[in-house]
Enzyme design. Structure first.
Site: not given
Length: 579
Positions: A307, A389, A442
């Site tokens: 990430e 995301k 994440c």
């Protein structure tokens, strides 16, 4: 002296202190079931018994103290369990325990109501109330599944195979039900009484709690189990079924041949995530480039970074270059990614114009810029695809209440929190050789519904891109990977984790971690990822239906409790009229 405890005598300071101590110890022991400060891998067996004292306290205490006890338990547990949040920011180690403590105020009130209103079946109602809480508490803006009881069993693979049917929720229920059941008995033994009669909802009601009304007898554990033998038999059958299903699933999946093995080189560059600036970005890039070139000698099918492994935004700096050195570094990175003979997957922020009708640099000197936490796929000399995301970390990446709570919004900004924009698509990448995969970023892989959506959309492999280096704690990284284990079992898809500092590993569809890289080291490792496609193996029940059953259960619990509250209110009105 404190308030009366109705039929159970007066409550003094010593009574309250004893209950507080029991709750604090329960919270501390429960935290030790998970990876944490004491045991970096946790001791999951503790999760089967550590909450029994909690339910005993709820049974014996008063309504007035119940909200305070809920906040106390939630605050102490998350303070210990998430101790590593202090490294992220001093506010974080306060915000999370306060929020979770606040949630448990309502949970404890519901548990108390279940115990008082459904005496004969109170423990069952409590178990469903706790289950509903675990779902609802992850479903709002500040949803935070860390500390969910089922995740303590990440190492007990035979017990977690039912997740492909029920998700984490079935495991939560099996773990909490015996503790509500035994908590009722312990609570009665604690105060030296056991209730055997009465009327009202399911043979119970407020008359239990009036002097002279209840029938009380001493009860040994064997007598209690005998009295509740039907419930014990049903629960034993559920556990036995879980074990049999787990054993069969492990045997079946261990014998299955994947459609192919996907050779992936995972680069763990172990950078300090708090250091920024050109020099740090250049250093990180050089480390990742060097290790990627080393990996190429072993002929991988793809290379993955973590990430935000490369921090300067490619989309922004190629369109609106403002800093010459940073723009040159972006060009160098792009040239490297496009030159590779295999695909490169990396995290990289996607900068876009916040207002497309305005220039990138506004008249007041501020940038007209918004950012997505994104992933780039390089293949065949181009940036082939991107992902944005979708589920942002509350308070640190996203805060939607600027107008409602401007004081908190401004406080967060003043403490260096910055917001990302939310993505909306469950992107499925596909390589030229036909591997289809998705990249929860994440925090996203702690939510089962997101991974299920990726797989429903067509992903055959889950590639989790994460950066937990800021925690500076091995236990924080193990807590995260422990939840990722369940995503593979739920969907029966392999997961490979591309991390900054750990835990870099492959997780098989049975939840087995393969050759995990030591955390907080700079290294790379080649993994052969087993690929199981939907065409061959189909989708699991959990993948197909996701959290829909839990939504229905949660609504049913709310309706059931509301009807019980109305019944109790009606009973009181009738009794007042009789007087």
């Amino acid at each position: 002296m404190l308030a009366h405890d109705n039929a159970f005598g007066r409550r003094n300071l010593g009574t309250v202190v004893s209950e507080v101590l029991v709750l604090v110890v329960s919270a501390l022991v429960f935290s030790m079931a998970f990876p944490g400060l004491v045991l970096s891998g946790g001791f999951g067996a503790l999760a089967f018994v550590s909450l029994i004292p909690l339910f005993a306290v709820i049974r014996r205490t008063t309504w007035a103290l119940t909200p305070f006890y809920g906040f106390l338990f939630g605050f102490v547990f998350y303070l210990m369990f998430n101790y590593w949040l202090k490294t992220f920011h001093p506010l974080a180690i306060l915000i999370v325990p306060i929020i979770k403590g606040g949630e448990m105020v309502f949970l404890f009130l519901a548990l108390k109501a279940a115990d008082r209103w459904f005496r004969s079946f109170g423990y069952l109602t409590q178990a469903f109330a706790w289950l509903a809480y675990t779902y609802v508490s992850q479903s709002w803006f500040a949803g935070y599944p860390y500390g969910m009881i089922g995740y303590a069993l990440y190492q007990y693979r035979i017990l977690i195979q039912i997740a492909d049917i029920t998700g984490i929720w079935g495991i939560n229920f099996l773990m909490i039900l015996p503790q509500t059941f035994l908590g009722a008995w312990v609570g009665d033994r604690w105060r030296g009484t056991f209730f055997t009669g009465g009327r009202g909802i399911f043979g119970s009601g407020e008359e239990y709690f009036r002097p002279g009304k209840p029938k009380m007898t001493s009860a040994s554990l064997s007598a209690y189990l005998k009295d509740q033998r039907l419930a014990v038999i049903i629960y034993a059958a559920l556990v036995l079924g879980t074990l049999v299903y787990g054993a069969v699933s492990l045997s079946t999946w261990n014998a299955m041949e994947p459609d192919r093995l996907w050779r992936v080189a995972a680069v763990q560059h172990n950078s300090d995530s708090w250091k920024g600036g050109y020099d740090q970005y250049k250093k990180n890039f050089n480390i990742m480039r060097r290790m990627s070139l080393e990996a190429l000698r072993y002929e991988p099918d793809m290379i993955i970074w973590s990430e935000t492994a490369f921090v300067p935004s490619v989309s922004w700096h190629t369109q609106y270059p403002s800093d010459q050195r940073t723009a040159a570094l972006v060009d160098e990175f792009l040239a490297f990614g496009k030159s590779l003979p295999v695909p490169l997957l990396t995290g990289n922020p996607e900068g876009v114009l916040a207002n497309p009708d305005l220039p990138p640099l506004l008249e007041n000197g501020e940038w007209n810029r918004a950012d997505y936490n994104g992933v780039l796929l390089f293949e065949d000399g181009e940036v082939k695809d991107t992902y944005r995301k979708q589920h942002l970390v509350p308070f640190t990446e996203h805060f939607p209440y600027e107008k409602q709570m401007p004081w908190l919004y401004n406080l967060l900004l003043a403490n260096d929190y910055n917001w990302w924009e939310k993505g909306t698509e469950s992107t499925v990448f596909e390589t030229a050789d036909g591997v289809r995969f998705s990249t929860p970023i994440c925090f996203e892989d702690v939510f089962g519904y997101l991974t299920a959506a990726f797989v429903r959309t067509g992903a055959d492999v889950i590639v989790n891109m994460t950066n937990d280096s800021w925690s500076q704690a091995v236990s924080a990284e193990v807590q995260h990977v422990a939840m990722a284990v369940f995503r593979s079992v739920e969907t029966r898809r392999s997961t490979i984790r591309g991390t900054n500092s750990g835990i870099t590993t492959v997780i098989t569809p049975t939840g087995r971690m393969v050759n995990p890289m030591p955390p907080f080291v700079e290294d790379w490792r080649m993994y052969e990822v087993p690929v199981y496609t939907a065409d061959t193996y189909g989708n699991t029940p959990y993948t197909r239906y996701g959290d829909t059953p839990m939504r229905l259960i949660s609504m049913a619990v709310v309706i059931f409790m509301a009807l019980a509250a109305a019944w109790q209110a009606g009973e009181k009105i009738v009794e007042r009229r009789k007087k």
